[in-house]
Design a protein around this motif. Sequence first.
Motif, mmCIF file in Angstrom:
data_model
loop_
_atom_site.group_PDB
_atom_site.id
_atom_site.type_symbol
_atom_site.label_atom_id
_atom_site.label_comp_id
_atom_site.label_asym_id
_atom_site.label_seq_id
_atom_site.Cartn_x
_atom_site.Cartn_y
_atom_site.Cartn_z
ATOM 1 N N SER A 151 0.794 -1.224 0.000
ATOM 2 C CA SER A 151 0.000 0.000 0.000
ATOM 3 C C SER A 151 0.830 1.279 0.000
ATOM 4 N N ASN A 152 2.088 1.245 0.367
ATOM 5 C CA ASN A 152 2.859 2.472 0.521
ATOM 6 C C ASN A 152 3.588 2.910 -0.738
ATOM 7 N N ASN A 153 3.853 2.016 -1.652
ATOM 8 C CA ASN A 153 4.719 2.345 -2.786
ATOM 9 C C ASN A 153 3.975 2.473 -4.110
ATOM 10 N N LEU A 154 2.701 2.811 -4.082
ATOM 11 C CA LEU A 154 1.946 2.825 -5.337
ATOM 12 C C LEU A 154 2.371 3.959 -6.265
ATOM 13 N N GLY A 155 2.768 5.102 -5.739
ATOM 14 C CA GLY A 155 3.247 6.194 -6.588
ATOM 15 C C GLY A 155 4.542 5.834 -7.291
ATOM 16 N N VAL A 156 5.452 5.203 -6.561
ATOM 17 C CA VAL A 156 6.721 4.775 -7.152
ATOM 18 C C VAL A 156 6.470 3.654 -8.163
ATOM 19 N N PHE A 157 5.513 2.784 -7.855
ATOM 20 C CA PHE A 157 5.152 1.713 -8.784
ATOM 21 C C PHE A 157 4.588 2.294 -10.081
ATOM 22 N N ALA A 158 3.756 3.322 -9.988
ATOM 23 C CA ALA A 158 3.202 3.972 -11.179
ATOM 24 C C ALA A 158 4.310 4.641 -11.985
ATOM 25 N N ALA A 159 5.265 5.266 -11.307
ATOM 26 C CA ALA A 159 6.395 5.878 -12.015
ATOM 27 C C ALA A 159 7.232 4.820 -12.725
ATOM 28 N N GLY A 160 7.427 3.682 -12.085
ATOM 29 C CA GLY A 160 8.157 2.585 -12.728
ATOM 30 C C GLY A 160 7.413 2.039 -13.932
ATOM 31 N N VAL A 213 7.834 4.278 -21.634
ATOM 32 C CA VAL A 213 8.504 5.347 -22.386
ATOM 33 C C VAL A 213 9.408 4.815 -23.507
ATOM 34 N N PRO A 214 10.296 3.840 -23.272
ATOM 35 C CA PRO A 214 11.122 3.354 -24.397
ATOM 36 C C PRO A 214 10.299 2.711 -25.510
ATOM 37 N N VAL A 215 9.219 2.041 -25.153
ATOM 38 C CA VAL A 215 8.370 1.418 -26.169
ATOM 39 C C VAL A 215 7.678 2.485 -27.004
ATOM 40 N N ILE A 216 7.190 3.527 -26.358
ATOM 41 C CA ILE A 216 6.521 4.603 -27.094
ATOM 42 C C ILE A 216 7.508 5.326 -28.000
ATOM 43 N N ILE A 217 8.706 5.576 -27.515
ATOM 44 C CA ILE A 217 9.726 6.246 -28.337
ATOM 45 C C ILE A 217 10.098 5.384 -29.545
ATOM 46 N N LEU A 218 10.288 4.087 -29.315
ATOM 47 C CA LEU A 218 10.615 3.195 -30.434
ATOM 48 C C LEU A 218 9.459 3.114 -31.419
ATOM 49 N N TYR A 219 8.223 3.079 -30.914
ATOM 50 C CA TYR A 219 7.078 3.044 -31.823
ATOM 51 C C TYR A 219 7.003 4.314 -32.661
ATOM 52 N N GLN A 220 7.254 5.466 -32.056
ATOM 53 C CA GLN A 220 7.221 6.713 -32.802
ATOM 54 C C GLN A 220 8.282 6.717 -33.903
#
Length: 124
Positions: free
Chosen positions: A85-94, A100-107
């Motif tokens: 329950s404590n690390n959900l913000g860090v999990f979302a950032a991860g 991000v790399p997948v989106i950049i490669l797709y672009q």
Amino acid sequence: MWLIKGFFDTVPKELDEAAIIDGRSHWQVFTKILLPTLTPILATTILLALVGVLSEFLLGSIFLTSNDTKTLAVGLYGMLEGDRSNNLGVFAAGSVMIMVPVIILYQFLRRYIVGGSTAGAVKG
């Protein structure tokens, strides 16, 4: 491999035959005619391979035991394993770091995927 093989089967043999009649060697037929035709499937395969490697969890959790060599998915799971329950913000950032790399490669590969699939090689 089956994805690439299926796409190879859709390439008309008339392209090979016409290039050989024009005096091209087998290497020239491959590099000048077939490779540009196969660019969409190669771009798609590269993108799918990257997504598979980045999101690999099972093999990564079995073989990668050191914290220095864990994949991002295994590391995120290990972070949530202790306290869910404590690390959900860090999990979302991860999770965004995974995307991000997948989106950049797709672009980058989008022009090859769309441009190659809409350009016909043989008029029917």
